[in-house]
Enzyme design. Structure first.
Site, PDB file in Angstrom:
ATOM      1  N   HIS A  29      -4.861 -11.809  13.963  1.00 28.85           N
ATOM      2  CA  HIS A  29      -3.648 -11.000  14.120  1.00 28.85           C
ATOM      3  C   HIS A  29      -3.080 -11.160  15.521  1.00 28.85           C
ATOM      4  O   HIS A  29      -3.675 -11.758  16.397  1.00 28.85           O
ATOM      5  CB  HIS A  29      -3.962  -9.518  13.912  1.00 28.85           C
ATOM      6  CG  HIS A  29      -4.485  -9.215  12.552  1.00 28.85           C
ATOM      7  ND1 HIS A  29      -5.068  -8.027  12.247  1.00 28.85           N
ATOM      8  CD2 HIS A  29      -4.515  -9.949  11.425  1.00 28.85           C
ATOM      9  CE1 HIS A  29      -5.437  -8.032  10.977  1.00 28.85           C
ATOM     10  NE2 HIS A  29      -5.111  -9.192  10.470  1.00 28.85           N
TER      11      HIS A  29
ATOM     12  N   GLU B 211       0.805  -1.226   0.000  1.00 31.16           N
ATOM     13  CA  GLU B 211       0.000   0.000   0.000  1.00 31.16           C
ATOM     14  C   GLU B 211       0.836   1.273   0.000  1.00 31.16           C
ATOM     15  O   GLU B 211       0.457   2.261  -0.611  1.00 31.16           O
ATOM     16  CB  GLU B 211      -0.952   0.009   1.201  1.00 31.16           C
ATOM     17  CG  GLU B 211      -2.097  -0.972   1.062  1.00 31.16           C
ATOM     18  CD  GLU B 211      -3.074  -0.866   2.209  1.00 31.16           C
ATOM     19  OE1 GLU B 211      -3.355   0.258   2.651  1.00 31.16           O
ATOM     20  OE2 GLU B 211      -3.546  -1.917   2.667  1.00 31.16           O
TER      21      GLU B 211
ATOM     22  N   ASP C 136      -2.545  -4.435   3.423  1.00 27.89           N
ATOM     23  CA  ASP C 136      -2.603  -4.663   4.871  1.00 27.89           C
ATOM     24  C   ASP C 136      -3.457  -5.883   5.248  1.00 27.89           C
ATOM     25  O   ASP C 136      -4.414  -6.216   4.552  1.00 27.89           O
ATOM     26  CB  ASP C 136      -3.149  -3.420   5.581  1.00 27.89           C
ATOM     27  CG  ASP C 136      -2.149  -2.279   5.574  1.00 27.89           C
ATOM     28  OD1 ASP C 136      -0.964  -2.533   5.326  1.00 27.89           O
ATOM     29  OD2 ASP C 136      -2.555  -1.127   5.816  1.00 27.89           O
TER      30      ASP C 136
END
Length: 750
Positions: A340, A10, A83
């Site tokens: 995560h 990104e 991401d």
């Protein structure tokens, strides 16, 4: 020549770091975030065709897409490395479509930190794009678009073009307004706080009355009765020592990072996320580009085994084996992003002290917070013994505790804000008597709840399940930017405009303003990500009710636009009083005879209660006169030159107060004011006599001080030219007048 593999991330900062890690067989480039989105100029959602979104290239991204296409054609394989969250998955999907890649191919990679191991592991394990994640993000985008684009234009007609409705933002505003109502309507209740000082210097709190726990004593008869027990023996009914422990706080996740950065560092949520993004993407450290923290948009407090071992090594080396914790984890309430890790440093050995010279002030503060909280979370629990004492007489029980730390554990690095009362345990047993020497009875009143700060608003939103932590920064920024709230100290206070928006939305769009409804919608989006629900069905159920509410509100807005709302402001033309109207730039006043008289007065910045508008008559005369007076400018005792014929007027603009010549149309003269004077004006420290603001004495004083400073400074030692005094972010400094050839500057002491 062999083709390279292409990795698309990104941001360019991230690309630089990753390319160094992957080496010569890889080319890493950036998409600079999203490349496609819904159009800004129209709804962009085909309601009749299963809410199909109509995506288009974002303005300015044409060259980026062309570059990506050219690089993709020259590459053996394309890896999509946006991401590791829903939004990142959607970005990967959009790029996949733009480049005409097969979304079922294994070309999506993700990593939680920008380190050699994480990046190389990601390249080894590509996967197909997770279409469920894409659908969940797509559903969120479409829902937000439907709310914003269906309701906001009606608010523009009803109030002004600076207003908007948002699916999550509006509920956040409701929380702030509802709390303010509670605060304003709060009626204090008198109560008595009762403590007892017993022989041996034991201070115990009144704990139970007639065997029942209580919140507070509000009946003075109890106070009178308990006073009869002063200077008498109480019987000890409990004397016990218990072994206890306190676990360290969990690693940070997005919401707790924002809360702590707000509380400890004074960072707004948007600043926290901006600084964290830079730490995640990496900085030049000792000659190499390193990512310093893991991904900062996460709802998880989970820590990987590798990270635990990294922390274990650091703790053993610096504190000893006994300080290594067991690291019990707490399950996340939501499902989103729990795969995560929590937010942590990429390397425990990169201590804040080690990195200080490479980080700017804000980066250092935030990194220190993240690093310390990670190490603390991996330390062993603090173990202590607690002595509990309860004594009783005539149904009144007093209780107190003392503590003795057996093993400090995580307290070696961090103590909780509520410190434990420590002391040596007394030799007291059940059945013993304890003499009450004195009662301390303090009369007080209950207090209204505190207003929400950025930190407590983030906590509240998360508790209620509204939005997701990664969106909180933009929600809070919108509330401030739209002037729905203002800050008093660190606390949010709703403005009249904020109240008006909240009232209109609550009256006309009950579902959107319902906290539980909004939280349930978030849970439904989680179910879409899990593959358990269809995103189109969720939107259809939501929109069917929204469309009915929108149609009803349209009728109301149409009725209101034809209503005549009078004001108490006489028109300058002398033909009666002016009427309230709504326009593109907000509310304004026009003459009753608008065909003949073109007089208009803006009401921007003037709060008008919604109740007055509903009654059809608004009182704004005093505010309008004050506004016109400020616009014209206030007379000062300063003049353009020594002749004193042309006066300088004090005016106020978007950047604060300034001076302007009364003959501005001819001489075009404006003068900025020193920051010291602006502060004095803001705090009403400048005297005004007979309508004249007395600035000359203070201005002369500053001028004299600066002349003395320049006289003492002499000339620039580098080029021989004189210095001048400049003002910067950190105050005054000396700058060489030879700039830009000579860039010599000097700090000035306070």
């Amino acid at each position: 020549m062999a083709k390279k593999n292409l990795v698309i991330v990104e941001s360019p900062a991230k690309a630089k770091t990753i390319e160094k890690i992957l080496g010569k067989n890889f080319h890493v480039t950036a998409s600079f975030g999203h490349v496609r989105d819904l159009p800004k100029s129209k709804l962009g959602v085909d309601i009749d065709n299963n809410f199909k979104p109509s995506y288009m290239t974002i303005r300015g991204k044409g060259d980026v897409i062309k570059t990506l296409k050219d690089l993709a054609k020259k590459s053996d394989k394309v890896y999509l490395a946006s991401d590791p969250d829903r939004e990142g998955e959607a970005i990967a999907w959009h790029i996949c479509n733009v480049l005409k890649l097969d979304e079922k191919d294994s070309n999506r990679i993700e990593f939680n930190e920008i380190t050699n191991i994480a990046i190389r592991e990601a390249i080894k394990n590509p996967r197909a794009i997770d279409i469920n994640k894409v659908d969940a993000q797509q559903a969120r985008r479409v829902l937000d678009r439907l709310v914003g684009y269906e309701i906001s234009p009606l608010l523009w007609k009803s109030i002004s073009s600076n207003t908007s409705a948002g699916r999550v933002q509006s509920v956040a505003l409701k929380l702030i307004c509802d709390l303010e109502d509670v605060i304003q309507n709060f009626e204090p209740i008198k109560y008595w706080d009762i403590k007892g000082k017993f022989i041996g210097n034991f201070n115990l709190n009144l704990y139970k009355i007639k065997g029942e726990k209580f919140e507070r004593v509000t009946d003075y008869k109890i106070v009178e009765d308990i006073l009869l027990n002063e200077k008498s023996d109480f019987k000890i009914i409990k004397s016990k020592v218990s072994k206890k422990s306190k676990n360290p706080p969990l690693p940070l996740k997005t919401s707790t990072l924002q809360q702590l950065a707000s509380s400890y560092l004074g960072f707004p949520a948007s600043k926290t996320m901006r600084v964290a993004q830079g730490l995640y993407e990496g900085l030049d450290i000792k000659g190499s580009h390193k990512g310093l923290i893991t991904y900062m948009r996460t709802d998880s407090t989970r820590i990987s085994e590798d990270a635990k071992n990294m922390a274990k090594s650091y703790i053993e080396e610096n504190y000893g084996k006994e300080y290594v914790g067991e690291n019990k984890e707490s399950k996340s309430k939501g499902k989103i992003q729990d795969a995560h890790e929590g937010i942590r440093p990429t390397e425990a050995i990169l201590t804040p002290k080690e990195l200080k010279e490479y980080l700017d002030g804000d980066q250092y503060k935030l990194y220190k917070l993240i690093w310390e909280r990670f190490i603390i979370s991996q330390l062993a629990p603090m173990k202590y013994e607690q002595f509990e004492l309860i004594c009783e007489k005539n149904g009144y029980e007093f209780r107190g505790t003392l503590n003795k730390i057996v093993f400090d554990g995580y307290y070696i690095l961090f103590k909780d804000e509520e410190e434990l009362p420590l002391g040596d345990f007394p030799d007291l047993k059940e059945g013993d008597n304890l003499f009450l020497e004195k009662l301390t009875i303090k009369e007080d009143y209950t207090k209204a709840p505190s207003r929400l700060t950025e930190s407590s608003l983030v906590k509240k939103l998360e508790q209620e399940g509204i939005g997701r932590p990664s969106t909180y920064a933009s929600i809070i920024d919108t509330l401030k930017k739209r002037e729905y709230v203002e800050l008093q100290g660190k606390s949010f206070v709703p403005t009249e405009l904020g109240y008006e928006i909240k009232e209109i939305l609550q009256e006309n769009f009950a579902d959107i303003m319902n906290v539980k409804f909004t939280a349930d919608l978030e849970n439904n989006l989680d179910e879409v990500e899990e593959g358990n629900k269809n995103w189109v069905e969720i939107i259809r159920r939501f929109y069917n009710k929204l469309a009915i509410d929108v149609d009803k509100y349209k009728e109301k807005v149409e009725e209101e636009s034809n209503r005549i709302i009078l004001s108490d402001v006489p028109c300058p033309c002398g033909k009666g009083f002016m009427r309230l109207k709504n326009g593109r730039f907000g509310r304004y006043l026009i003459c009753e005879d608008e065909d003949e008289c073109k007089e208009k007065i803006s009401l921007k910045g003037i709060n008008i209660p919604l109740e007055d508008i509903k009654k059809g008559y608004v009182k704004v005369k005093d505010e309008v006169e004050q506004q016109l007076k400020m616009k014209k400018g206030r007379e000062t005792d300063l003049t353009v030159d020594d002749k004193g014929k042309v006066k300088l007027l004090l005016k106020y603009g978007r950047f604060g107060s300034y001076l302007e010549s009364e003959n501005f149309a001819e001489d075009n003269l404006r003068i900025s004011l020193p920051s010291e004077i602006r502060k004095m004006l803001a705090t009403n420290e400048i005297e005004e006599v007979n309508g004249i603001v007395l600035l000359k004495e203070e201005m002369d004083k500053i001028k004299k001080e600066e002349e003395e400073i320049l006289s003492e400074a002499g000339v620039c030692e580098k080029c021989g030219k004189p210095f001048e005094i400049k003002r910067g972010r950190w105050g005054k400094f000396l700058a060489c007048t030879g700039y830009p050839e000579c860039k010599n500057i000097k700090k000035l002491g306070k």
